[in-house]
Design a protein around this motif. Sequence first.
Motif, PDB file in Angstrom:
ATOM      1  N   LEU A  54      42.192 104.345  65.408  1.00  0.00           N
ATOM      2  CA  LEU A  54      42.851 104.084  66.678  1.00  0.00           C
ATOM      3  C   LEU A  54      42.394 105.131  67.685  1.00  0.00           C
ATOM      4  O   LEU A  54      42.280 106.310  67.376  1.00  0.00           O
ATOM      5  CB  LEU A  54      44.374 104.138  66.517  1.00  0.00           C
ATOM      6  N   ARG A  97      46.450 112.176  71.909  1.00  0.00           N
ATOM      7  CA  ARG A  97      47.476 111.225  71.456  1.00  0.00           C
ATOM      8  C   ARG A  97      46.881 109.825  71.386  1.00  0.00           C
ATOM      9  O   ARG A  97      45.906 109.509  72.070  1.00  0.00           O
ATOM     10  CB  ARG A  97      48.660 111.214  72.432  1.00  0.00           C
ATOM     11  N   ILE A  98      47.470 108.982  70.561  1.00  0.00           N
ATOM     12  CA  ILE A  98      46.982 107.614  70.424  1.00  0.00           C
ATOM     13  C   ILE A  98      47.064 106.915  71.783  1.00  0.00           C
ATOM     14  O   ILE A  98      48.075 107.012  72.483  1.00  0.00           O
ATOM     15  CB  ILE A  98      47.789 106.874  69.339  1.00  0.00           C
ATOM     16  N   TYR A  99      45.982 106.238  72.125  1.00  0.00           N
ATOM     17  CA  TYR A  99      45.890 105.579  73.428  1.00  0.00           C
ATOM     18  C   TYR A  99      46.784 104.336  73.416  1.00  0.00           C
ATOM     19  O   TYR A  99      46.604 103.442  72.577  1.00  0.00           O
ATOM     20  CB  TYR A  99      44.430 105.202  73.685  1.00  0.00           C
ATOM     21  N   ASP A 100      47.729 104.274  74.332  1.00  0.00           N
ATOM     22  CA  ASP A 100      48.754 103.229  74.221  1.00  0.00           C
ATOM     23  C   ASP A 100      48.715 102.181  75.335  1.00  0.00           C
ATOM     24  O   ASP A 100      49.595 101.329  75.408  1.00  0.00           O
ATOM     25  CB  ASP A 100      50.157 103.867  74.153  1.00  0.00           C
ATOM     26  N   LEU A 101      47.705 102.248  76.208  1.00  0.00           N
ATOM     27  CA  LEU A 101      47.711 101.334  77.364  1.00  0.00           C
ATOM     28  C   LEU A 101      47.010 100.008  77.091  1.00  0.00           C
ATOM     29  O   LEU A 101      47.243  99.019  77.779  1.00  0.00           O
ATOM     30  CB  LEU A 101      47.052 102.014  78.576  1.00  0.00           C
ATOM     31  N   ASP A 102      46.114  99.983  76.104  1.00  0.00           N
ATOM     32  CA  ASP A 102      45.418  98.743  75.757  1.00  0.00           C
ATOM     33  C   ASP A 102      45.991  98.184  74.457  1.00  0.00           C
ATOM     34  O   ASP A 102      46.783  98.840  73.778  1.00  0.00           O
ATOM     35  CB  ASP A 102      43.924  99.008  75.539  1.00  0.00           C
ATOM     36  N   VAL A 136      46.430  97.548  70.784  1.00  0.00           N
ATOM     37  CA  VAL A 136      46.164  98.399  69.629  1.00  0.00           C
ATOM     38  C   VAL A 136      46.384  97.552  68.387  1.00  0.00           C
ATOM     39  O   VAL A 136      47.377  96.828  68.304  1.00  0.00           O
ATOM     40  CB  VAL A 136      47.116  99.618  69.597  1.00  0.00           C
ATOM     41  N   ASN A 185      39.133 108.981  58.292  1.00  0.00           N
ATOM     42  CA  ASN A 185      39.831 107.939  57.536  1.00  0.00           C
ATOM     43  C   ASN A 185      39.118 107.578  56.240  1.00  0.00           C
ATOM     44  O   ASN A 185      39.578 106.699  55.512  1.00  0.00           O
ATOM     45  CB  ASN A 185      39.990 106.678  58.387  1.00  0.00           C
ATOM     46  N   TRP A 197      52.469 101.928  60.648  1.00  0.00           N
ATOM     47  CA  TRP A 197      52.996 101.293  61.853  1.00  0.00           C
ATOM     48  C   TRP A 197      54.439 100.891  61.565  1.00  0.00           C
ATOM     49  O   TRP A 197      54.691 100.188  60.594  1.00  0.00           O
ATOM     50  CB  TRP A 197      52.239  99.990  62.167  1.00  0.00           C
ATOM     51  N   ILE A 248      51.907  99.795  73.079  1.00  0.00           N
ATOM     52  CA  ILE A 248      52.627 100.242  71.884  1.00  0.00           C
ATOM     53  C   ILE A 248      53.447 101.482  72.205  1.00  0.00           C
ATOM     54  O   ILE A 248      53.160 102.211  73.134  1.00  0.00           O
ATOM     55  CB  ILE A 248      51.684 100.645  70.724  1.00  0.00           C
ATOM     56  N   ARG A 300      53.737 104.778  70.846  1.00  0.00           N
ATOM     57  CA  ARG A 300      52.938 105.538  69.886  1.00  0.00           C
ATOM     58  C   ARG A 300      53.763 106.465  69.023  1.00  0.00           C
ATOM     59  O   ARG A 300      53.280 106.962  68.022  1.00  0.00           O
ATOM     60  CB  ARG A 300      51.819 106.293  70.596  1.00  0.00           C
ATOM     61  N   ASP A 301      55.017 106.668  69.365  1.00  0.00           N
ATOM     62  CA  ASP A 301      55.880 107.440  68.465  1.00  0.00           C
ATOM     63  C   ASP A 301      56.198 106.645  67.198  1.00  0.00           C
ATOM     64  O   ASP A 301      56.729 107.195  66.241  1.00  0.00           O
ATOM     65  CB  ASP A 301      57.182 107.834  69.172  1.00  0.00           C
ATOM     66  N   LEU A 309      53.786 104.959  65.586  1.00  0.00           N
ATOM     67  CA  LEU A 309      52.566 104.958  64.768  1.00  0.00           C
ATOM     68  C   LEU A 309      52.470 106.333  64.127  1.00  0.00           C
ATOM     69  O   LEU A 309      52.746 107.333  64.782  1.00  0.00           O
ATOM     70  CB  LEU A 309      51.318 104.706  65.624  1.00  0.00           C
ATOM     71  N   TYR A 329      50.414 109.258  61.633  1.00  0.00           N
ATOM     72  CA  TYR A 329      49.322 109.785  60.811  1.00  0.00           C
ATOM     73  C   TYR A 329      49.857 109.903  59.400  1.00  0.00           C
ATOM     74  O   TYR A 329      51.013 110.306  59.201  1.00  0.00           O
ATOM     75  CB  TYR A 329      48.880 111.156  61.326  1.00  0.00           C
ATOM     76  N   PRO A 332      46.520 106.596  61.611  1.00  0.00           N
ATOM     77  CA  PRO A 332      47.190 105.450  60.992  1.00  0.00           C
ATOM     78  C   PRO A 332      46.213 104.310  60.684  1.00  0.00           C
ATOM     79  O   PRO A 332      45.046 104.400  61.024  1.00  0.00           O
ATOM     80  CB  PRO A 332      48.200 105.019  62.060  1.00  0.00           C
TER      81      PRO A 332
END
Lengths: 477, 410
Positions: free
Chosen positions: A69, A75-80, A82, A147, B197, B212, B214-215, B217, B219, B232
Amino acid sequence: MSTSATPPKSATPRKQIHLAAHFPGVNNTTVWSDPEAGSHVEFSSFVHFARTAERAKFDFLFLAEGLRLREQGGRIYDLDVVGRPDTFTVLTALAAVTERLGLTGTINSTFNEPYEVARQFASLDHLSDGRAAWNVVTSWDAFTGENFRRGGFLPQNERYSRAKEFLATAIELFDSWQGDEIAADKESGTFLRDARAGAFVHKGPHFDIAGQFNVPRSPQGRPVIFQAGDSEEGREFAAAGADAIFSRYSTLKEGQAFYTDVKRRLARYGRTHDQLLILPAATFVLGDTDAEARELAREVRRQQVSGATAIKHLEFVWNRDLSAYDPEGPLPDIDPDLGEHTIARGRAQVRMYRDPLATAREWRELAAANKWSIRDLVVETGNRQSFVGSPATVAETINSFVQTDAADGFILVPHITPGGLDVFADTVVPLLQERGVFRTEYEGTTLRDHLGLAHPDAHSDTDAHSDADAPAGRVAS
Amino acid sequence: MPRASHAPLHLAVALDGAGWHPAAWREPDARPGELFTARYWTGLVTEAERGLLDFVTIDDSLSLQTSRYVGPDERTDQVRGRLDAVLIAARVAPLTRDIGVIPTAVVTHTEPFHLSKAIATLDHVSTGRAGIQVRVSGRADEAAHFGRRTVPGLRVEDLATAAGQPARSTAEQPWVKELFDEAADYVEVLRRLWDSWEDDAEIRDVATGRFIDRDKLHYIDFEGAHFSVKGPSITPRPPQGQPLVAALAHATVPYELVGRSADIGFVTPGGADDARAVLAEIRTAQASAGRADETVHVFGDLVVFLDDDPVAAADRKARLDERAGAEFSSDAHVFTGSPAQLADLLEEWRDAGLTGFRLRPAALPYDLEQITRHLVPELRRRGVFRTAYEASTLRGLLGLPRPANRYAVA
């Protein structure tokens, strides 16, 4: 090409167009906020999309890959969008609900092993009766490697050497069965004609493996091979052995230049012009009229680029946290950070901006000249749709791109999941069919048939294409 | 005449090639030329579903089938070659509705990240009917197909005491224990990724532009002796939350894997007393792993030759043995007889504590149809098997709840 569906209407033979459907992915081209937008993971979305593509007689469905991701600013990109399913699993499941549509999966050569990938593609080809294709890509980063068992150990310059050897090894595995080993003769008790079926030995810098491959030769012999890289090495890799290129040049001039360059390389490898198809990715927006489509396209681009998305996009170039900036305000005065790119991870896109200072300067000038905010700039400069217009305009544009050698066809990426392809299938495809440049029925059963590619077991002389559907690789039944 | 009601039996079939007898492919109704087609597998799983079975397993390996424990046998008179089992399962899932699908995957040479998303996706395409049978490979020839590690491999002298299966002493050698420890780590990674998730992570909040939360999701940050995996997953939590994990076990080390990591163990007792002993080992392992209050199914594996006339079943086995040139032997008990006799045996073993059975049809489709068309009605007459599918997920069929997400804050 050998795939003409109906006799050409004009005296001059016209190139037949190849069309593919790219399931909308995790880029901001995909609009998830639209009320029409459905799930990106539920199988029903894939079924809808695949059936639309098959109803429209498309060559194949295409899935991209991403094995970690994306992150931005740690931080995990949350706008597109996922999340996505496993490629092999969903393509094989789609084989159950379609009959002719090709099934192309992007699978990288860095975080996999040839024996396993070869048996997955050979299995997909068996289970789809010859519709599998493999888009071979390389992964570049240790970020994704976290991963996997291997981790991210590959220096940039070894990515292609591993990819080349990976593909060569996989082909040795596909070819380790000739196709006639299985007798399955109950009377004589001979199941295998050759006890050493599948035997292979490969010794190279990346892979040192030997033994017996355990999947008999599949209907297409091997999956159709796609290549997607654009570097000098990538082009050469494609010219040497790929069946098709997934390219990014969807404008006429760039497309023609790329097309000419890559096709010119084929002769060096003893290959002919039609043994490598150039299929750029392309987006589209359709309206009843050209003006309506243009207006709609603008709206779509604003849906694709929210204020937050625009800031994130600027960060790709600036390589800095720009969250304090107002997307409706002017561009940052500070210059990009030229250090190692740390802000956005898991994204190929950041590598496109090779000279961030120049890009920043150019964008500031553009914004100043047009009185654009940050968001306006990103809307106007990024992700402009490839084909915008009425169905007639889009059909004519696509046809002219193909007839003037900017492409052999397109891999279309709708912006709405899963219904975004429907309007194209219903309005543009019939116009292409009327022009005699797109099939009205599938003539063959395999993806090689659709693409006019010879079976690997067919003779490599120029007449081979007429035998492209000979089932030379099928096991006895 | 229905008897007093007992706990219902769970019933599965193990599918492999033309059946578990090496000469099965030569039977009149066998279809050896279709083994590599979707039609073949769809037909078998559809038949199993017609019998309302809990699930099918689909066998797999990363090498050609062999009659030897130590490597390829170069035989040409038996079925050789197979398709990837996870993909066979994916191909049949959309064409079935209720039956569970549990393919086998070798964990020794594959990536837990890839398998986790593959099984999550199988669960999505089957809307909640997926599982995975994990398999350890100790074979040198399979290791050579990957070239990334060497395993000592089983040696002929290790098999000196083998009666159709590797001696227990072999399975308890340190390097074998290490492979099973790695398998336990592997399953831990599968499970953490499935939970990485939360169910409601996808929010599509147009107001803030966030797709989403993200809190939600996570690791997984797994670090073990053999691999580390960050997470994740790229695939959202599957419909069952946790697809089922199964393992075949013949000795203490694999029993421990079942006890600590699996939802279903497949075991191969020779009789009811043996079954009790095996169950005791597994339940002990389960308790030491702190899972005493969880349901771990233990299914007895049997190879079955079924005919209404028991003599016909025995004759059929004799005929197949003659064609194969050797008496059939298996790690599992080999049953020949009538469906009613098998039902008697299953009830007796069930009373020893087994919660279900995985039958390995000696010949396909013959013995599968004997199971679905004769054994199942017989069990139903005895009131110990379902008359309709009572749940829409595999967990539901096996009486397992949908687990809470380990990462979710209560």
